[in-house]
Each structure stands twice: as C-alpha cells, then as structure tokens.
Scaffold this active site. Sequence first.
Site, PDB file in Angstrom:
ATOM      1  N   GLN A 174      82.702  24.651  -4.895  1.00 50.61           N
ATOM      2  CA  GLN A 174      80.920  24.826  -5.153  1.00 50.61           C
ATOM      3  C   GLN A 174      80.363  25.536  -4.199  1.00 50.61           C
ATOM      4  O   GLN A 174      79.083  25.660  -3.699  1.00 50.61           O
ATOM      5  CB  GLN A 174      80.304  22.667  -5.296  1.00 50.61           C
ATOM      6  CG  GLN A 174      81.083  23.110  -6.186  1.00 50.61           C
ATOM      7  CD  GLN A 174      82.649  21.743  -5.810  1.00 50.61           C
ATOM      8  OE1 GLN A 174      82.808  21.831  -5.053  1.00 50.61           O
ATOM      9  NE2 GLN A 174      82.295  20.663  -6.614  1.00 50.61           N
ATOM     10  N   ASP A 215      75.490  11.655  -2.757  1.00 48.22           N
ATOM     11  CA  ASP A 215      75.549  11.068  -4.046  1.00 48.22           C
ATOM     12  C   ASP A 215      74.853   9.536  -4.102  1.00 48.22           C
ATOM     13  O   ASP A 215      75.508   9.015  -5.307  1.00 48.22           O
ATOM     14  CB  ASP A 215      77.407  11.524  -4.683  1.00 48.22           C
ATOM     15  CG  ASP A 215      77.248  12.680  -5.043  1.00 48.22           C
ATOM     16  OD1 ASP A 215      77.485  13.023  -5.947  1.00 48.22           O
ATOM     17  OD2 ASP A 215      77.606  13.540  -4.238  1.00 48.22           O
TER      18      ASP A 215
END
Length: 312
Positions: A174, A215
């Site tokens: 990513q 997260d």
Amino acid sequence: MRTIDWVDGAVELVDQTRLPDECVMVRIETVADLIDAIRRLAVRGAPALGVAGALGVVLAAGDQDAIARLRAARPTAVNLAWGVDQAAAHLPKGPQAVLKAALRIRDDDIAACEAMGRRGADLLEGDRLRIMTVCNTGGLAAVERGTALGVVQTLHERGRLAEVLALETRPLLQGARLTTWELGRMGAPHRLVADSAGPYLLAKGDIDAVLIGADRIAANGDTANKIGSYALALGAERAGVPFIVVAPETTIDQATPSGRQIEIEDRGADEIVSIRGMRVAPEGTRALNPAFDVTPHDLITAIVTDKRVIRP
C-alpha cells in the site's frame, strides 16, 4: 477526488487494487458487492470503511442479515462496524433517514481529516521536516485528504515539508502503490523505503517524526495499525523520534480495554507467497500473514484526533 461517495442511488469508490496503473471508479449497487470490495481491499482505510459501512446500510434496505455480514467483513478496523451501527440506528425512521445519517458520516469524515491535518501540523515543531510513514493514510484511506498523510499534506502546503520516506508496506504494498501515488499527485518530495530499513534510518537520525494511522485504538491508547508499525515505534523510541498516531475519534474503541483484546486479522497465504499475482515462493509454501500489529501506548508520543491531542 473522493475515494468513496453516494452517487445516483449507489456507492461509487476508487478500486484501489488497480492503482497505481489506473484510477478506476466502480459502482456498487448491492451489499454483496460492497463486502467483496472491502475484503479484497478495493476500499480500505479505517475512515473510508466507516463511510462504506454506513452507505452499505442504505444499500441493504433493511435486510438485517446483509447488515450483519457487512458489519463483520473485516474484524480489526473498528470504523466499519461503527459506521454500520450509526446508520442502522436510523432504520426505524425509514430509508431517507438512513441515507441522511450515512451522508452526514461522509461529511463529518471530510471535516475530521481537515481538522487532523491542521492539528497534527501544529503539533510538530520545526521546518523542513522529514517524515516517515507506513501503509497508506491519505485520501484513499478516507473520503478526502486522510489522516497521517493529511498532516503531511498540510505541512507541504505550509512549506514545512522536506521529504517523506514512505515504507513499501508488505505484503500488499500500500505504501509503494498508493502512498507514493498520492504524494506524487500533491507534489510532495518523497522516496520509497523497504520496510525493514525503517528502524535503521531512524537510528541514523534521518527522520524528524513518524506518522501513522490507526485501525483501532483501545481505551488505554494501545493502537492497532498496519503490520510494521510496532517495529517503527520501537525504532523511534530508541532514537528519540516522536511517534504520532493520527486518527479520528471514531477509531477510539472504549469497549476494548487494551491491545490484548484487539482481534488481529490473519489474511491468506497468497499475499505472502506472491506479489500482484506473481509467485515468489516455491509451490506449497505455507505462510503466516497478520495484517496488523499493536503498538503499546507507552511507545506513542501523541494521538492526534479531529477533536484533541491525547498523550497516552
């Protein structure tokens, strides 16, 4: 450009699996297709998942089974379940009330990212700053601008950014595929770094601050983020470099006392034994693939949210 939005009765989002080769918007009209997009990481990033969860409730049209499956599509990121719950609470008021709630979550995320960018840039001292980051925390992880990379963008706009060192972020790259793409679009100077080089560069004194997203943040400040974050936190602590988490208040999960209770998603072996469909390990190789790790709160200098700066 918005990563995710509601357009003419459906969800439209950037298919992040096709970046950086091409930027393609896909139209999602069913909960099943949205769950598939979430699981294959076509849409990812805690804030974007919160918006996806809320808009998915609109698509579900009251189907409780579909809503439950959507809520459980990815276990570590708390924002997905939060977004589903926020929108689902309006189901008794009718579909328009659900849509209004989902769009408010979208708009609140845009405002939150702008606030985090300002607050994070104000927190950091000095000019010509060298920032290290992992994974992707820009507009692709939210609706616009992003969390940690939103701070980077604000620093760049203020003329205070010297360079970003972006970790490639295995196994799905990513950082290499998405963060460098976003930094290039904003015109910010940057270089790509192998994951394992991060702590070494911190030890050399080449970095002024590490910025990461989150997260899930436990009530005590323990933070789950993309795998590799913990190693950077250890390196930053040893080198005396600020290690800063940037995430909206919605990522703080007061129902989770500490990082020990955070469920860490273990993804498939294919992501380890191959890269973008090309096998790099011998046939039959087994793999362990935790998608996240947990940084203890005592290694975190500050948590920057859209409402405050927390010193764990």
